[in-house]
Design an enzyme around this catalytic site. Structure first.
Site, PDB file in Angstrom:
ATOM      1  N   GLU A 181       7.848   1.662  14.546  1.00 24.84           N
ATOM      2  CA  GLU A 181       8.717   2.314  13.563  1.00 24.84           C
ATOM      3  C   GLU A 181       8.633   3.812  13.807  1.00 24.84           C
ATOM      4  OE1 GLU A 181       7.404   0.874   9.676  1.00 24.84           O
ATOM      5  OE2 GLU A 181       8.946  -0.664   9.754  1.00 24.84           O
ATOM      6  N   ASN A 193       0.809  -1.234   0.000  1.00 18.23           N
ATOM      7  CA  ASN A 193       0.000   0.000   0.000  1.00 18.23           C
ATOM      8  C   ASN A 193       0.838   1.279   0.000  1.00 18.23           C
ATOM      9  OD1 ASN A 193       0.700  -0.615   2.667  1.00 18.23           O
ATOM     10  ND2 ASN A 193      -1.086   0.442   3.492  1.00 18.23           N
ATOM     11  N   CYS A 251      -3.371   1.155   6.560  1.00 19.43           N
ATOM     12  CA  CYS A 251      -3.490   0.221   7.697  1.00 19.43           C
ATOM     13  C   CYS A 251      -4.217   0.851   8.876  1.00 19.43           C
ATOM     14  CB  CYS A 251      -2.118  -0.263   8.118  1.00 19.43           C
ATOM     15  SG  CYS A 251      -0.970   1.077   8.448  1.00 19.43           S
ATOM     16  N   GLU A 273       4.461  -4.811  11.729  1.00 15.39           N
ATOM     17  CA  GLU A 273       3.516  -3.708  11.487  1.00 15.39           C
ATOM     18  C   GLU A 273       2.352  -4.319  10.729  1.00 15.39           C
ATOM     19  OE1 GLU A 273       3.980  -0.712  12.695  1.00 15.39           O
ATOM     20  OE2 GLU A 273       6.028  -0.958  13.372  1.00 15.39           O
TER      21      GLU A 273
HETATM   22  P1  NAD Z   1       0.792  -9.566   3.049  1.00 21.15           P
HETATM   23  O1  NAD Z   1       0.879 -10.082   4.436  1.00 21.15           O
HETATM   24  O2  NAD Z   1       0.013 -10.322   2.057  1.00 21.15           O
HETATM   25  O3  NAD Z   1       2.275  -9.417   2.428  1.00 21.15           O
HETATM   26  C1  NAD Z   1       3.264  -8.637   3.030  1.00 21.15           C
HETATM   27  C2  NAD Z   1       4.630  -9.124   2.603  1.00 21.15           C
HETATM   28  O4  NAD Z   1       4.855 -10.421   3.125  1.00 21.15           O
HETATM   29  C3  NAD Z   1       4.793  -9.241   1.087  1.00 21.15           C
HETATM   30  O5  NAD Z   1       6.084  -8.795   0.747  1.00 21.15           O
HETATM   31  C4  NAD Z   1       4.634 -10.738   0.846  1.00 21.15           C
HETATM   32  O6  NAD Z   1       5.292 -11.192  -0.314  1.00 21.15           O
HETATM   33  C5  NAD Z   1       5.302 -11.292   2.076  1.00 21.15           C
HETATM   34  N1  NAD Z   1       4.910 -12.654   2.455  1.00 21.15           N
HETATM   35  C6  NAD Z   1       3.772 -13.323   2.156  1.00 21.15           C
HETATM   36  N2  NAD Z   1       3.801 -14.546   2.736  1.00 21.15           N
HETATM   37  C7  NAD Z   1       4.961 -14.639   3.423  1.00 21.15           C
HETATM   38  C8  NAD Z   1       5.561 -15.625   4.255  1.00 21.15           C
HETATM   39  N3  NAD Z   1       4.959 -16.801   4.497  1.00 21.15           N
HETATM   40  N4  NAD Z   1       6.753 -15.372   4.815  1.00 21.15           N
HETATM   41  C9  NAD Z   1       7.367 -14.180   4.599  1.00 21.15           C
HETATM   42  N5  NAD Z   1       6.862 -13.197   3.824  1.00 21.15           N
HETATM   43  C10 NAD Z   1       5.663 -13.430   3.253  1.00 21.15           C
HETATM   44  O7  NAD Z   1       0.282  -8.076   3.188  1.00 21.15           O
HETATM   45  P2  NAD Z   1      -0.218  -7.103   2.022  1.00 21.15           P
HETATM   46  O8  NAD Z   1      -1.534  -7.599   1.521  1.00 21.15           O
HETATM   47  O9  NAD Z   1       0.908  -6.873   1.080  1.00 21.15           O
HETATM   48  O10 NAD Z   1      -0.431  -5.739   2.818  1.00 21.15           O
HETATM   49  C11 NAD Z   1      -1.648  -5.328   3.346  1.00 21.15           C
HETATM   50  C12 NAD Z   1      -1.621  -5.503   4.853  1.00 21.15           C
HETATM   51  O11 NAD Z   1      -0.549  -4.753   5.400  1.00 21.15           O
HETATM   52  C13 NAD Z   1      -2.880  -4.969   5.525  1.00 21.15           C
HETATM   53  O12 NAD Z   1      -3.315  -5.890   6.483  1.00 21.15           O
HETATM   54  C14 NAD Z   1      -2.401  -3.689   6.197  1.00 21.15           C
HETATM   55  O13 NAD Z   1      -3.147  -3.328   7.331  1.00 21.15           O
HETATM   56  C15 NAD Z   1      -0.982  -4.030   6.535  1.00 21.15           C
HETATM   57  N6  NAD Z   1      -0.160  -2.840   6.716  1.00 21.15           N
HETATM   58  C16 NAD Z   1       0.240  -2.511   7.976  1.00 21.15           C
HETATM   59  C17 NAD Z   1       0.992  -1.363   8.192  1.00 21.15           C
HETATM   60  C18 NAD Z   1       1.423  -0.954   9.580  1.00 21.15           C
HETATM   61  O14 NAD Z   1       2.280  -0.096   9.696  1.00 21.15           O
HETATM   62  N7  NAD Z   1       0.860  -1.525  10.632  1.00 21.15           N
HETATM   63  C19 NAD Z   1       1.363  -0.570   7.106  1.00 21.15           C
HETATM   64  C20 NAD Z   1       0.960  -0.947   5.831  1.00 21.15           C
HETATM   65  C21 NAD Z   1       0.194  -2.088   5.642  1.00 21.15           C
END
Ligand code: NAD
Length: 501
Positions: A471, A155, A286, A252
């Site tokens: 962070e 995002n 998020c 995060e």
């Molecule tokens: P996601 O969990 O699908 O993927 C995040 C990352 O993890 C990607 O790079 C993905 O390739 C990797 N990944 C996937 N499976 C993995 C595994 N088994 N082991 C290691 N890495 C793996 O998340 P997304 O859909 O890309 O992002 C959206 C989510 O992120 C939402 O839930 C949002 O709330 C959250 N988010 C949180 C923050 C925060 O600061 N708290 C900020 C931005 C987004």
């Protein structure tokens, strides 16, 4: 437009050819057309990137902090000067309007570099000294962790990379960064920019791929820490993999945050907050305040003002400065969000106040191919109840749920009735009450009379299932160092029990 760079594997200070033939595509969310093809990094490639980071660590970690800071400041100024190019890449990759990416995504990344550069240069890594006796004292020193893995979500791709790199590199660590496979365009451009700014080879490296690549990194014995941004479910897997190797982690994760409008709030101001908390970045933030709690007596006025303001949501050509609403990031995510809207209508049976299923109306005259993009209608449900799925689960799209309440005690209890705890906020003119309510809300990031601003000075991190660690801000650097305690004894003799028979 811009020439679209093909993201690559990057280590030893330059792009590298992957040993794989497996590829994936980057897709323009506004048209569903492919932008470029990326080669997945293999375990051999990832091992090479980690080895490069390990070779760079001794020199980078012992480089004086002001010298590290100078390089990061140079990178920040290159980022700012290339905002039009970088923001265009982010717009192409994420589907967010250029009016957003040019104002926020690049700038907030550069802000973090500047913040942590200044922090470490002005003794942000200093420890403390504690006198014990006249001739003995304890001092602490902070040391970087080593080679760290940074795993990004889609995002805020560039911002997430920079928030991790800023603190991680300023503290003296070296990084292997994996962007989300959904939005990889910025990744090797950023690595090349760091190299141009003077970052030595091996300090910032990039690998490409999806979950398997991330999982390989998280479990790798050469990685000291995993800094992860993504979904709760993925975070649990990553934390478990990292935990098996007793690595440091920051997580995060997602949220389902409560935006609480108190009875005396300015309705217009609260509605503006709720709009930002649900429709900015098409709801893909998020910290979104998707559970909007409104006093029962204010419901009518709140909804009337909200419906008036919904007209200011302007989808369209993403490069048009007037556009403030883009498509969702991918086909998969579009299906997920549409599924939630359908569930809200058909199963939860919430009242649909605005939007819903069906095609979003794009303005006349937009390019024909935009009609194939992953657009969704900004949607507001009202008369929601706490047990509805749309109220309980993170949707991560432009879907607001309005809930009514009668007492402050009740709204605090209901706002906290979730396993998540990323953000929360209140709108009120009564600042005493604002602080009392904020103190009771179980969330790591909170706002009073505003929503969403997250400057580099502000530490951000979720409570409960929304995360581990923070962070940014002063506390942000602590996540990238470990402490060493040293007891100094100047008495001239060792206190011993072994001096006499
Ligand atoms: P996601 O969990 O699908 O993927 C995040 C990352 O993890 C990607 O790079 C993905 O390739 C990797 N990944 C996937 N499976 C993995 C595994 N088994 N082991 C290691 N890495 C793996 O998340 P997304 O859909 O890309 O992002 C959206 C989510 O992120 C939402 O839930 C949002 O709330 C959250 N988010 C949180 C923050 C925060 O600061 N708290 C900020 C931005 C987004």
């Amino acid at each position: 437009m811009v020439d679209i760079p093909t993201p690559s594997l990057f280590y030893d200070g330059k792009p590298q050819t992957s040993s794989s033939t497996q590829t994936f595509q980057s897709i323009d969310p506004s048209t569903a057309l492919p932008l470029t093809t990326i080669t997945t990094s293999t375990p051999t490639d990832i091992d090479a990137a980690i080895a490069s980071a390990a070779r760079a660590f001794p020199t980078w970690s012992s480089t004086p902090a002001p010298s590290r800071a100078r390089i990061l400041l140079h990178a920040a100024s290159l980022l700012r000067s290339r905002t039009p190019f970088l923001a265009t890449l982010e717009t192409l990759d994420t589907g967010k309007a250029y009016s957003e990416t040019s104002a926020i995504d690049v700038a907030t990344g550069a802000d973090a570099l500047e913040y942590f550069a200044h922090l470490v240069a002005s003794s942000g890594l200093s420890g403390e000294a504690t006198p014990l006796r006249p001739d003995a004292w304890v001092y602490t020193a902070k040391a970087p962790l080593g080679v760290c893995a940074a795993l990004g979500a889609w995002n805020y791709p560039l911002q997430i990379a920079l928030w991790k790199a800023a603190a991680g590199l300023a503290a003296g660590n070296t990084l292997v960064y994996k962007p989300s496979e959904v939005t990889p365009l910025h990744s090797s451009v950023l690595a090349a920019l760091f190299a141009e700014a003077g970052l030595p080879p091996g300090v910032f490296n990039v690998v490409q791929g999806g979950g398997e690549t991330g999982a390989y990194l998280a479990a790798h014995p050469g990685i000291a820490k995993v800094s992860f941004t993504g979904q709760v479910a993925t975070g649990r897997k990553v934390a478990a993999a990292a935990g098996a190797g007793l690595k440091y982690v920051t997580m995060e994760l997602g949220g389902k945050s409560a935006l609480v409008v108190l009875a005396d709030a300015e309705v217009e101001q609260a509605v503006d907050g709720a709009m930002m908390a649900n429709f900015y970045s098409s709801g893909q933030v998020c910290t979104n305040g998707t559970r909007v709690f409104v006093p029962r007596r204010m419901k009518e006025a709140f909804e009337a003002a909200l419906l008036r303001k919904m007209r200011f949501i302007r989808p369209g050509d993403l490069m048009d400065p007037a556009t403030n609403f883009g498509p969702l990031v991918s086909r998969v995510h579009h299906e997920k969000v549409v599924g939630y809207i359908r569930h809200g209508i058909e199963v939860d049976r919430a009242t649909l106040l605005h939007g819903g299923l069906g095609k979003l109306d794009l303005p006349d005259g937009v390019a024909e191919e935009l009609k194939s993009g992953f657009w969704v209608r900004p949607t507001v449900f009202t008369d929601c109840t706490d047990d509805m799925r749309i109220v309980k689960e993170e949707i991560f799209g432009p879907v607001m749920s309005i809930l009514t309440y009668d007492t402050v005690e009740e709204v605090v209890r209901r706002a906290n009735d979730t396993t998540l705890g990323l953000a929360a906020g209140v709108f009120t003119k009564d600042l005493n009450l604002a602080h009392k309510v904020i103190a009771q809300l179980e969330a790591g990031i909170t706002w009073i009379n505003t929503w969403g601003e997250s400057p580099a000075e502000m530490s951000v991190g979720g409570w409960k299932m929304s995360g581990v660690g923070v962070e940014n801000g002063r506390r942000g650097i602590e996540a990238w160092v470990r402490n060493k305690s040293t007891l100094v004894d100047m008495a001239g003799e060792v206190a011993t029990v072994f001096s006499k028979l």
